[in-house]
Scaffold this motif. Structure first.
Motif, PDB file in Angstrom:
ATOM      1  N   SER A  40     -49.612  55.608  11.658  1.00 17.34           N
ATOM      2  CA  SER A  40     -50.317  55.789  10.497  1.00 17.34           C
ATOM      3  C   SER A  40     -51.278  54.650  10.176  1.00 17.34           C
ATOM      4  O   SER A  40     -52.324  54.919   9.826  1.00 17.34           O
ATOM      5  N   THR A  41     -50.778  53.370  10.585  1.00 14.94           N
ATOM      6  CA  THR A  41     -51.647  52.124  10.406  1.00 14.94           C
ATOM      7  C   THR A  41     -51.199  51.242  11.528  1.00 14.94           C
ATOM      8  O   THR A  41     -50.207  51.099  11.761  1.00 14.94           O
ATOM      9  N   VAL A  42     -52.372  50.452  11.617  1.00 13.67           N
ATOM     10  CA  VAL A  42     -52.353  49.117  12.520  1.00 13.67           C
ATOM     11  C   VAL A  42     -52.379  48.128  11.398  1.00 13.67           C
ATOM     12  O   VAL A  42     -53.142  47.921  10.718  1.00 13.67           O
ATOM     13  N   TRP A  43     -51.394  47.161  11.324  1.00 10.90           N
ATOM     14  CA  TRP A  43     -51.137  46.064  10.283  1.00 10.90           C
ATOM     15  C   TRP A  43     -51.390  44.580  11.065  1.00 10.90           C
ATOM     16  O   TRP A  43     -50.690  44.632  12.132  1.00 10.90           O
ATOM     17  N   LEU A  44     -52.442  44.015  10.566  1.00  7.77           N
ATOM     18  CA  LEU A  44     -52.773  42.763  11.266  1.00  7.77           C
ATOM     19  C   LEU A  44     -52.541  41.745  10.315  1.00  7.77           C
ATOM     20  O   LEU A  44     -53.071  41.278   9.297  1.00  7.77           O
ATOM     21  N   THR A  45     -51.859  40.590  10.688  1.00  7.09           N
ATOM     22  CA  THR A  45     -51.557  39.485   9.765  1.00  7.09           C
ATOM     23  C   THR A  45     -52.622  38.526  10.056  1.00  7.09           C
ATOM     24  O   THR A  45     -53.393  38.508  10.601  1.00  7.09           O
ATOM     25  N   GLU A  46     -52.573  37.591   8.923  1.00  9.76           N
ATOM     26  CA  GLU A  46     -53.438  36.388   9.020  1.00  9.76           C
ATOM     27  C   GLU A  46     -52.543  35.288   8.846  1.00  9.76           C
ATOM     28  O   GLU A  46     -51.774  34.926   8.007  1.00  9.76           O
ATOM     29  N   HIS A  47     -52.769  34.385  10.116  1.00 11.35           N
ATOM     30  CA  HIS A  47     -52.049  32.962   9.847  1.00 11.35           C
ATOM     31  C   HIS A  47     -53.176  32.008  10.542  1.00 11.35           C
ATOM     32  O   HIS A  47     -53.951  32.301  11.212  1.00 11.35           O
ATOM     33  N   HIS A  48     -52.878  30.714  10.274  1.00 16.74           N
ATOM     34  CA  HIS A  48     -53.829  29.618  10.370  1.00 16.74           C
ATOM     35  C   HIS A  48     -52.848  28.673  11.102  1.00 16.74           C
ATOM     36  O   HIS A  48     -52.006  28.170  10.636  1.00 16.74           O
ATOM     37  N   PHE A  49     -53.073  27.897  12.308  1.00 20.80           N
ATOM     38  CA  PHE A  49     -52.773  26.640  12.999  1.00 20.80           C
ATOM     39  C   PHE A  49     -51.345  27.013  13.457  1.00 20.80           C
ATOM     40  O   PHE A  49     -50.712  26.011  13.900  1.00 20.80           O
ATOM     41  N   LEU A  50     -50.773  28.237  13.562  1.00 15.99           N
ATOM     42  CA  LEU A  50     -49.486  28.446  14.158  1.00 15.99           C
ATOM     43  C   LEU A  50     -49.560  28.939  15.498  1.00 15.99           C
ATOM     44  O   LEU A  50     -49.124  30.045  15.998  1.00 15.99           O
ATOM     45  N   GLU A  51     -49.913  28.015  16.338  1.00 13.24           N
ATOM     46  CA  GLU A  51     -50.348  28.229  17.790  1.00 13.24           C
ATOM     47  C   GLU A  51     -49.127  28.859  18.395  1.00 13.24           C
ATOM     48  O   GLU A  51     -47.961  28.615  17.949  1.00 13.24           O
ATOM     49  N   GLU A  52     -49.281  29.653  19.376  1.00 13.13           N
ATOM     50  CA  GLU A  52     -48.260  30.423  20.134  1.00 13.13           C
ATOM     51  C   GLU A  52     -47.768  31.550  19.377  1.00 13.13           C
ATOM     52  O   GLU A  52     -47.704  32.883  19.851  1.00 13.13           O
ATOM     53  N   TYR A  53     -47.313  31.166  18.038  1.00 13.91           N
ATOM     54  CA  TYR A  53     -46.499  32.256  17.144  1.00 13.91           C
ATOM     55  C   TYR A  53     -47.467  33.435  16.692  1.00 13.91           C
ATOM     56  O   TYR A  53     -47.454  34.300  16.706  1.00 13.91           O
ATOM     57  N   CYS A  54     -49.078  32.873  16.400  1.00 10.54           N
ATOM     58  CA  CYS A  54     -49.821  33.802  15.764  1.00 10.54           C
ATOM     59  C   CYS A  54     -51.134  33.589  16.098  1.00 10.54           C
ATOM     60  O   CYS A  54     -51.621  32.190  15.524  1.00 10.54           O
ATOM     61  N   HIS A 269     -39.205  28.441  13.368  1.00  8.54           N
ATOM     62  CA  HIS A 269     -39.848  27.099  13.809  1.00  8.54           C
ATOM     63  C   HIS A 269     -41.002  26.595  12.859  1.00  8.54           C
ATOM     64  O   HIS A 269     -41.016  25.397  12.316  1.00  8.54           O
ATOM     65  N   TYR A 270     -41.581  27.409  12.311  1.00  9.49           N
ATOM     66  CA  TYR A 270     -42.945  27.248  11.555  1.00  9.49           C
ATOM     67  C   TYR A 270     -42.591  27.109  10.095  1.00  9.49           C
ATOM     68  O   TYR A 270     -43.297  26.524   9.324  1.00  9.49           O
ATOM     69  N   TYR A 271     -41.608  27.804   9.767  1.00 13.75           N
ATOM     70  CA  TYR A 271     -41.362  28.010   8.116  1.00 13.75           C
ATOM     71  C   TYR A 271     -39.880  27.305   7.910  1.00 13.75           C
ATOM     72  O   TYR A 271     -39.737  27.087   6.636  1.00 13.75           O
ATOM     73  N   MET A 272     -38.985  26.963   8.566  1.00 18.31           N
ATOM     74  CA  MET A 272     -37.783  26.370   8.430  1.00 18.31           C
ATOM     75  C   MET A 272     -37.399  25.055   9.113  1.00 18.31           C
ATOM     76  O   MET A 272     -37.242  23.861   8.456  1.00 18.31           O
ATOM     77  N   THR A 273     -36.959  25.406  10.354  1.00 17.70           N
ATOM     78  CA  THR A 273     -36.212  24.267  11.094  1.00 17.70           C
ATOM     79  C   THR A 273     -37.093  23.384  11.901  1.00 17.70           C
ATOM     80  O   THR A 273     -36.538  22.282  12.409  1.00 17.70           O
ATOM     81  N   GLY A 274     -38.292  23.848  12.562  1.00 19.04           N
ATOM     82  CA  GLY A 274     -38.915  23.140  13.482  1.00 19.04           C
ATOM     83  C   GLY A 274     -40.034  22.045  13.106  1.00 19.04           C
ATOM     84  O   GLY A 274     -40.353  22.182  11.969  1.00 19.04           O
ATOM     85  N   MET A 275     -39.961  21.152  13.798  1.00 16.76           N
ATOM     86  CA  MET A 275     -41.148  19.972  13.621  1.00 16.76           C
ATOM     87  C   MET A 275     -42.133  20.225  14.710  1.00 16.76           C
ATOM     88  O   MET A 275     -41.803  20.216  16.098  1.00 16.76           O
ATOM     89  N   HIS A 276     -43.288  20.217  14.377  1.00 12.45           N
ATOM     90  CA  HIS A 276     -44.556  20.804  15.217  1.00 12.45           C
ATOM     91  C   HIS A 276     -45.565  19.595  15.266  1.00 12.45           C
ATOM     92  O   HIS A 276     -46.131  19.132  14.175  1.00 12.45           O
ATOM     93  N   THR A 277     -45.872  19.413  16.464  1.00 13.65           N
ATOM     94  CA  THR A 277     -47.179  18.290  16.770  1.00 13.65           C
ATOM     95  C   THR A 277     -48.176  19.280  17.328  1.00 13.65           C
ATOM     96  O   THR A 277     -47.780  19.905  18.377  1.00 13.65           O
ATOM     97  N   PRO A 278     -49.150  19.314  16.682  1.00 18.79           N
ATOM     98  CA  PRO A 278     -50.206  20.470  17.097  1.00 18.79           C
ATOM     99  C   PRO A 278     -50.807  20.058  18.388  1.00 18.79           C
ATOM    100  O   PRO A 278     -51.157  18.863  18.817  1.00 18.79           O
ATOM    101  N   GLY A 279     -50.725  21.083  19.139  1.00 15.32           N
ATOM    102  CA  GLY A 279     -51.629  21.214  20.419  1.00 15.32           C
ATOM    103  C   GLY A 279     -50.498  20.476  21.362  1.00 15.32           C
ATOM    104  O   GLY A 279     -51.146  20.490  22.683  1.00 15.32           O
ATOM    105  N   ARG A 280     -49.158  20.339  21.179  1.00 16.78           N
ATOM    106  CA  ARG A 280     -48.218  19.493  21.963  1.00 16.78           C
ATOM    107  C   ARG A 280     -47.043  20.205  22.071  1.00 16.78           C
ATOM    108  O   ARG A 280     -46.385  20.375  23.176  1.00 16.78           O
ATOM    109  N   THR A 281     -46.341  20.770  20.976  1.00 18.74           N
ATOM    110  CA  THR A 281     -45.101  21.100  21.084  1.00 18.74           C
ATOM    111  C   THR A 281     -45.222  22.604  21.765  1.00 18.74           C
ATOM    112  O   THR A 281     -46.152  23.443  21.440  1.00 18.74           O
TER     113      THR A 281
END
Length: 436
Positions: A40-54, A269-281
């Motif tokens: 029926s549809t292809v749905w595409l999300t929009e996220h920013h800075f969430l490397e690997e995940y999106c 990881h990104y919304y609840m429990t993780g701590m993230h270092t950009p470009g490193r984690t």
């Protein structure tokens, strides 16, 4: 029940130089196949800075490309972030309308507030303001799509003068509007506003029935439209909705690999429990460690549309019985070959019966809801949009605060253009004189 596809464009490390390029090229091939298969549809999300995940940061770009390789499949923003620091509402209207035009009217306009620390902080958005920003931006973006001209807006978060925002969408008055819903309360809010609920449902089809019933009950009892076009639909997506179809259950599990649970892990990881270092984690690395400790995190038959056609058909029927209008199946990272066969098998062996039943369901639902929508229309609040001042106009040179600075780029450019015209006329005159 409609059956659709959902992309996050996850890209686990390690990366090589061509990985992102190939991911999008593979995605376009998959959407083209999905169009032919009958999704029926292809749905595409929009996220920013969430490397690997999106890595889906500019969904309108991918959907525009997909629109030129497809004919029937609808193109959904699942979702576009509406806080103006991320997407100004006039730009939202321009991009959604342009995509609607070049796709021959196939856009589904999913909206949301943004909610991760990485994104809210990256754009300096106060989490306490995001609901108010979404509400104002939704009103302004829809008005920009429908008013000729947009007559202006002054709210707590957005201020914009009168402008005629072009182009206008092909679907009139505007494409169907949805909002991301992570909790039952937000599903109720969607119903109250008479817009579609993109409901994240992690509880399976049984409890989903209560959420579906609650949406339609709230719609009938308290719905008051906030957009010109009502969209009374509820859709389900969840961590248990990965798709991998093969000839046997064993083959499907093998092709899925361990990636089936990465969507849910990435959210944690990104919304609840993780701590993230950009470009490193290393998010994928952490996920593999969790899977090693608990292999059930990787999913399998019964935890998604994963398995043989018979297994997947039975799984989907459970959701169909919940009464949900549409289900989104997640496509998993680094599984292109298996995904292409999954799409083909879905089109040949599973989708036709669901499409046939959905056509009957939609007709019955439209007849059932007709008196309800009349009741909702009667509750619609009068517009508070200002009337257009026919004496208003704009023009001249941009001027800075206090009139202390006036932009000089255009006068300088025009002077150069005029000088060029003078020189060209002189050369032309000299050429004519030389010819005589």
């Amino acid at each position: 029940m409609k059956i659709s596809l959902f992309y996050e464009f996850a890209l686990p490390r390690p990366w090589v130089q061509d990985d992102e390029h190939q991911m999008f090229i593979d995605g376009l091939d998959e959407v083209e196949a999905a169009d032919k298969a009958g999704f029926s549809t292809v749905w595409l999300t929009e996220h920013h800075f969430l490397e690997e995940y999106c890595h889906s940061t500019a969904p309108e770009m991918f959907l525009a490309a997909a629109s030129q390789r497809t004919k029937d499949i609808r193109l959904g923003f699942g979702i576009m972030h509406l806080p103006p620091a991320v997407n100004h509402p006039a730009r939202v209207a321009e991009r959604v309308s342009t995509l609607d035009l070049i796709s021959n009217g196939r856009v589904e306009f999913g909206t949301g507030e943004s909610s991760s620390v990485g994104e809210l902080g990256g754009f300096n958005i106060d989490p306490a303001d995001k609901r108010g920003q979404w509400e104002e931006a939704l009103e302004v973006s829809i008005r920009c799509m429908t008013e000729e001209p947009f007559t202006g807006f002054k709210g707590q978060h957005i201020e914009m003068p009168a402008r005629n925002v072009v182009p206008k969408p092909l679907q009139r008055p505007h494409p169907p509007v949805w909002v991301a819903c992570t909790r039952p309360a937000s599903v109720q809010m969607a119903a109250q506003k008479a817009i579609g609920a993109l409901s994240f449902a992690y509880t399976g089809p049984g409890p989903l029935r209560d959420r579906v019933d609650g949406y339609y009950r709230e719609l009938e009892e308290k719905g008051s439209p906030v957009t010109p076009l009502m969209n009374p639909n509820i859709l389900a997506i969840g961590g248990d909705l990965s798709m991998m179809v093969a000839k046997t259950d064993e083959q499907a599990v093998q092709r899925l690999g361990v990636g089936g649970g990465f969507f849910s892990f990435g959210i944690m990881h990104y919304y609840m429990t993780g701590m993230h270092t950009p470009g490193r984690t290393g998010v994928w690395e952490r996920y593999l460690e969790e899977v090693e400790a608990d292999p059930s995190l990787a999913y399998g038959p019964g935890r998604g549309a994963i398995g043989s056609p018979d297994t997947v058909r039975e799984f989907l029927r459970g959701y169909e019985e919940s009464g949900v209008d549409e289900i989104i199946l997640l496509l998993n990272p680094r599984s292109h070959e298996g995904t292409m066969e999954s799409i083909e098998l879905m089109g040949k062996e599973i989708l036709p019966e669901f499409i046939e039943r959905d056509e009957k369901h939609v007709a019955e639902k439209n007849a059932r809801l007709a008196p309800v929508l009349e009741k909702l229309e009667a509750r619609r609040e009068a517009s508070t949009a200002p009337g257009f001042d026919e004496n208003y106009s704009f023009g001249g040179l941009p001027t800075g605060q206090g009139g202390k600075f006036t932009s000089s780029e255009i006068p300088e450019a025009m002077a150069e253009i005029n000088e060029g015209r003078v020189q060209a006329a002189q050369l032309e005159k000299q050429a004519r004189e030389a010819a005589h």
